[in-house]
Scaffold this active site. Structure first.
Site, PDB file in Angstrom:
ATOM      1  N   LYS A  58     -18.514   0.573  -7.508  1.00 49.11           N
ATOM      2  CA  LYS A  58     -18.515   1.949  -7.005  1.00 49.11           C
ATOM      3  C   LYS A  58     -19.748   2.735  -7.476  1.00 49.11           C
ATOM      4  CE  LYS A  58     -13.450   2.295  -6.877  1.00 49.11           C
ATOM      5  NZ  LYS A  58     -12.316   3.181  -7.239  1.00 49.11           N
TER       6      LYS A  58
ATOM      7  N   TYR B  93     -10.106   4.261   2.718  1.00 48.60           N
ATOM      8  CA  TYR B  93      -9.033   4.702   1.816  1.00 48.60           C
ATOM      9  C   TYR B  93      -7.935   5.465   2.561  1.00 48.60           C
ATOM     10  CZ  TYR B  93     -11.345   3.351  -2.579  1.00 48.60           C
ATOM     11  OH  TYR B  93     -11.879   2.652  -3.638  1.00 48.60           O
TER      12      TYR B  93
ATOM     13  N   PHE C 148      -5.551  13.323  -4.862  1.00 44.57           N
ATOM     14  CA  PHE C 148      -6.898  12.967  -5.308  1.00 44.57           C
ATOM     15  C   PHE C 148      -7.802  12.511  -4.164  1.00 44.57           C
ATOM     16  CE2 PHE C 148      -4.125   9.248  -5.968  1.00 44.57           C
ATOM     17  CZ  PHE C 148      -4.799   8.269  -5.247  1.00 44.57           C
TER      18      PHE C 148
ATOM     19  N   ARG D 284      -8.038  -8.801 -10.050  1.00 41.00           N
ATOM     20  CA  ARG D 284      -7.314  -7.644 -10.586  1.00 41.00           C
ATOM     21  C   ARG D 284      -7.186  -7.733 -12.109  1.00 41.00           C
ATOM     22  NH1 ARG D 284      -5.621  -4.166  -6.959  1.00 41.00           N
ATOM     23  NH2 ARG D 284      -4.064  -3.204  -8.297  1.00 41.00           N
TER      24      ARG D 284
ATOM     25  N   THR E 115      -6.047   0.571 -13.273  1.00 44.45           N
ATOM     26  CA  THR E 115      -6.761   1.617 -12.524  1.00 44.45           C
ATOM     27  C   THR E 115      -7.314   2.688 -13.452  1.00 44.45           C
ATOM     28  OG1 THR E 115      -5.283   1.242 -10.648  1.00 44.45           O
ATOM     29  CG2 THR E 115      -6.528   3.307 -10.654  1.00 44.45           C
TER      30      THR E 115
ATOM     31  N   ARG F 192     -13.041  -2.395 -16.291  1.00 45.71           N
ATOM     32  CA  ARG F 192     -12.785  -0.949 -16.403  1.00 45.71           C
ATOM     33  C   ARG F 192     -12.758  -0.495 -17.855  1.00 45.71           C
ATOM     34  NH1 ARG F 192      -8.489  -1.109 -11.462  1.00 45.71           N
ATOM     35  NH2 ARG F 192      -9.845  -0.324  -9.788  1.00 45.71           N
TER      36      ARG F 192
ATOM     37  N   ASN G 102     -13.846   4.807 -11.806  1.00 43.29           N
ATOM     38  CA  ASN G 102     -13.341   3.596 -12.468  1.00 43.29           C
ATOM     39  C   ASN G 102     -14.104   2.334 -12.084  1.00 43.29           C
ATOM     40  OD1 ASN G 102     -12.237   3.329  -9.934  1.00 43.29           O
ATOM     41  ND2 ASN G 102     -10.152   2.933 -10.631  1.00 43.29           N
TER      42      ASN G 102
ATOM     43  N   HIS H 298     -13.329  -1.560  -7.378  1.00 44.65           N
ATOM     44  CA  HIS H 298     -12.099  -1.655  -6.588  1.00 44.65           C
ATOM     45  C   HIS H 298     -11.890  -3.119  -6.246  1.00 44.65           C
ATOM     46  CE1 HIS H 298      -9.193  -1.119  -3.308  1.00 44.65           C
ATOM     47  NE2 HIS H 298      -9.912  -2.036  -2.681  1.00 44.65           N
TER      48      HIS H 298
ATOM     49  N   GLU I 270      -9.632  -5.452   4.246  1.00 44.07           N
ATOM     50  CA  GLU I 270     -10.785  -4.827   3.600  1.00 44.07           C
ATOM     51  C   GLU I 270     -12.059  -5.638   3.829  1.00 44.07           C
ATOM     52  OE1 GLU I 270      -8.141  -2.530   0.192  1.00 44.07           O
ATOM     53  OE2 GLU I 270      -9.463  -4.159  -0.450  1.00 44.07           O
TER      54      GLU I 270
HETATM   55  P1  CMP Z   1      -9.056   2.160  -6.272  1.00 42.73           P
HETATM   56  O1  CMP Z   1      -8.544   0.852  -6.747  1.00 42.73           O
HETATM   57  O2  CMP Z   1     -10.387   2.168  -5.638  1.00 42.73           O
HETATM   58  O3  CMP Z   1      -8.009   2.805  -5.259  1.00 42.73           O
HETATM   59  C1  CMP Z   1      -7.866   4.214  -5.082  1.00 42.73           C
HETATM   60  C2  CMP Z   1      -8.675   4.991  -6.057  1.00 42.73           C
HETATM   61  O4  CMP Z   1      -8.336   6.351  -6.192  1.00 42.73           O
HETATM   62  C3  CMP Z   1      -8.487   4.425  -7.443  1.00 42.73           C
HETATM   63  O5  CMP Z   1      -9.120   3.151  -7.535  1.00 42.73           O
HETATM   64  C4  CMP Z   1      -9.069   5.543  -8.303  1.00 42.73           C
HETATM   65  O6  CMP Z   1     -10.449   5.397  -8.525  1.00 42.73           O
HETATM   66  C5  CMP Z   1      -8.871   6.783  -7.446  1.00 42.73           C
HETATM   67  N1  CMP Z   1      -7.995   7.765  -8.085  1.00 42.73           N
HETATM   68  C6  CMP Z   1      -8.352   8.992  -8.491  1.00 42.73           C
HETATM   69  N2  CMP Z   1      -7.329   9.622  -9.045  1.00 42.73           N
HETATM   70  C7  CMP Z   1      -6.268   8.800  -8.995  1.00 42.73           C
HETATM   71  C8  CMP Z   1      -4.920   8.891  -9.413  1.00 42.73           C
HETATM   72  N3  CMP Z   1      -4.431   9.995 -10.005  1.00 42.73           N
HETATM   73  N4  CMP Z   1      -4.123   7.813  -9.215  1.00 42.73           N
HETATM   74  C9  CMP Z   1      -4.599   6.691  -8.616  1.00 42.73           C
HETATM   75  N5  CMP Z   1      -5.879   6.549  -8.192  1.00 42.73           N
HETATM   76  C10 CMP Z   1      -6.705   7.592  -8.387  1.00 42.73           C
END
Ligand code: CMP
Length: 139
Positions: free
Chosen positions: A10, A50, A58, A86, A92, A103, A113, A116, A127
């Site tokens: 990212k 997304y 968010f 993963r 996450t 991460r 983070n 993905h 995807e």
């Molecule tokens: P990702 O795996 O890319 O999928 C959705 C993304 O939303 C997640 O990683 C985070 O980077 C982002 N995000 C931001 N805030 C939140 C939250 N409160 N809970 C989950 N994902 C979040």
């Protein structure tokens, strides 16, 4: 079984010049990068990718972050690739991520983070198709 999964480095990570460091962690775990390109997502691309999160609080911040700089989109291949990726990404929220994960090592916050990865075979297929044509994937 040998699987394919979709991975993204990212903007928070590409801005900090971590493309190689993160790719090395992926390769060291035994996964192969069989497609890779650097993209600067449009608002529309980020919202579409997304879309599953569109009603979450968010979502606007997520789209803003993903359009704030370059992203490296990749297809990874290997034994049990979806779960393995993963595991090496970690939770996450980097505060909850295990030692040694991408991460834990590199992420700044839940929103920034760094990576993905697809969470299941169906999402991996969707995807991968969202970002790559068949001729761009060279296994
Ligand atoms: P990702 O795996 O890319 O999928 C959705 C993304 O939303 C997640 O990683 C985070 O980077 C982002 N995000 C931001 N805030 C939140 C939250 N409160 N809970 C989950 N994902 C979040």
């Amino acid at each position: 079984a040998v699987e394919r999964t979709f991975s993204m480095i990212k903007p928070d990570a590409t801005k900090r010049n971590l493309t190689g460091a993160i790719t090395k962690m992926i390769e060291d775990a035994g996964l192969r990068v069989i497609a890779s390109k650097r993209v600067w997502m449009s608002q529309r691309e980020a919202e579409g990718f997304y879309a599953v999160h569109k009603d979450r609080p968010f979502f606007a911040d997520l789209v803003a972050g993903m359009t704030s700089g370059p992203t490296v989109v990749q297809v990874l291949e290997g034994e049990n690739a979806i779960l393995k990726n993963r595991e090496i990404m970690g939770a996450t929220n980097p505060e909850n991520a295990a030692e040694g994960t991408i991460r834990k090592t590199h992420a700044l916050s839940i929103g920034e983070n760094s990576v993905h990865g697809s969470d299941a075979p169906e999402t991996a297929a969707e995807e991968i198709t969202y970002w790559f044509s068949q001729t761009e994937i060279v296994g």
